[in-house]
Design a protein around this motif. Structure first.
Motif, short mmCIF file in Angstrom:
data_model
loop_
_atom_site.label_atom_id
_atom_site.label_comp_id
_atom_site.label_asym_id
_atom_site.label_seq_id
_atom_site.Cartn_x
_atom_site.Cartn_y
_atom_site.Cartn_z
N ARG A 8 46.14 146.82 54.21
CA ARG A 8 45.78 147.17 51.88
C ARG A 8 44.00 146.82 52.52
O ARG A 8 43.66 146.36 53.39
N SER A 9 43.56 147.43 52.28
CA SER A 9 42.10 147.27 51.82
C SER A 9 41.18 147.58 50.51
O SER A 9 42.59 148.04 49.77
N GLU A 10 40.09 147.97 49.98
CA GLU A 10 39.37 148.22 49.26
C GLU A 10 39.27 149.84 49.00
O GLU A 10 38.90 150.43 49.37
N ASP A 11 39.47 149.93 47.88
CA ASP A 11 38.89 151.58 48.05
C ASP A 11 37.93 151.85 48.19
O ASP A 11 36.71 150.91 47.24
N PRO A 12 37.41 152.72 48.65
CA PRO A 12 35.32 152.55 48.63
C PRO A 12 35.25 153.42 47.50
O PRO A 12 34.07 153.01 47.41
N GLN A 13 35.92 153.60 46.35
CA GLN A 13 35.29 154.07 45.30
C GLN A 13 35.34 153.69 44.09
O GLN A 13 34.50 154.63 43.25
N ASP A 14 36.27 152.52 44.39
CA ASP A 14 36.32 151.19 43.29
C ASP A 14 36.74 150.46 44.33
O ASP A 14 37.74 149.74 44.52
N ARG A 15 35.76 149.10 44.43
CA ARG A 15 36.65 148.38 44.52
C ARG A 15 37.23 147.09 44.37
O ARG A 15 37.86 146.15 44.24
N ARG A 16 37.21 147.52 42.69
CA ARG A 16 38.45 146.43 42.01
C ARG A 16 39.76 147.27 42.50
O ARG A 16 40.48 146.00 42.05
N ARG A 17 40.01 148.45 43.16
CA ARG A 17 41.26 148.73 43.54
C ARG A 17 41.82 148.35 44.71
O ARG A 17 40.47 148.67 45.54
N LEU A 18 43.46 148.60 45.93
CA LEU A 18 43.53 148.44 46.52
C LEU A 18 44.00 149.89 46.88
O LEU A 18 45.26 150.33 46.02
N ASP A 46 45.11 157.50 52.64
CA ASP A 46 44.81 155.66 52.14
C ASP A 46 45.51 156.17 50.78
O ASP A 46 45.04 157.15 50.06
#
Length: 157
Positions: free
Chosen positions: A88-98, A56
């Motif tokens: 589209r999903s949440e960034d596993p390292q930063d949930r604020r980012r897509l 991703d």
């Protein structure tokens, strides 16, 4: 007196535009024939680019590389998600980012797109030779580097 070849007279930006159209037309025709004719403008870049990457990609990176507004990029991603090419999903390292990634439909469309590109690449190599294609790639990389204020490509590459 010998006349200059037509390509010496045409401006490089015009040559680049027409060369891009050669690839774009071949890809669009192949995608249409395979049932993927609903990919919007700039969608080829997104689908093809994601297929080359590993996993991703952050949405912010996509927006930056497309050089379009956040709103336009968001609409493009929304369309590609609705049509089944992207997820589209949440960034596993930063949930604020897509982050966005290809679906199975997106990977299938990317494979069709790659096949069309490879056919044009082969025709080009047949027309001018592999060494000239390598030289063309190197020249285009140098042009891109000018825009990114990077060093020119290695002369030994």
């Amino acid at each position: 007196m010998t006349e200059a070849p037509w390509y010496d007279i045409v401006a490089i930006p015009a040559l680049l535009r027409h060369a891009r159209n050669t690839y774009g037309s071949a890809m669009r025709e192949a995608l249409e024939a395979a049932g993927y004719g609903d990919i919007p403008k700039n969608g080829l870049y997104v689908v093809g680019g994601l297929a080359l990457g590993e996993g991703d990609v952050p949405l912010s990176e996509l927006i930056r590389s497309l050089r379009i507004s956040k709103q336009s990029a968001g609409q493009l991603v929304d369309t590609l998600v609705l049509r089944g090419y992207l997820e589209r999903s949440e960034d596993p390292q930063d949930r604020r980012r897509l982050v966005i990634g290809l679906t199975a439909r997106g990977r299938a469309a990317a494979a069709v797109q790659t096949g069309a590109r490879e056919r044009i690449d082969a025709q080009l190599a047949d027309a001018i030779g592999s060494a000239q294609v390598t030289s063309l790639r190197k020249s285009l990389a140098a042009l891109i580097a000018l825009d990114h204020e990077q060093d020119s490509p290695d002369d030994d590459a």
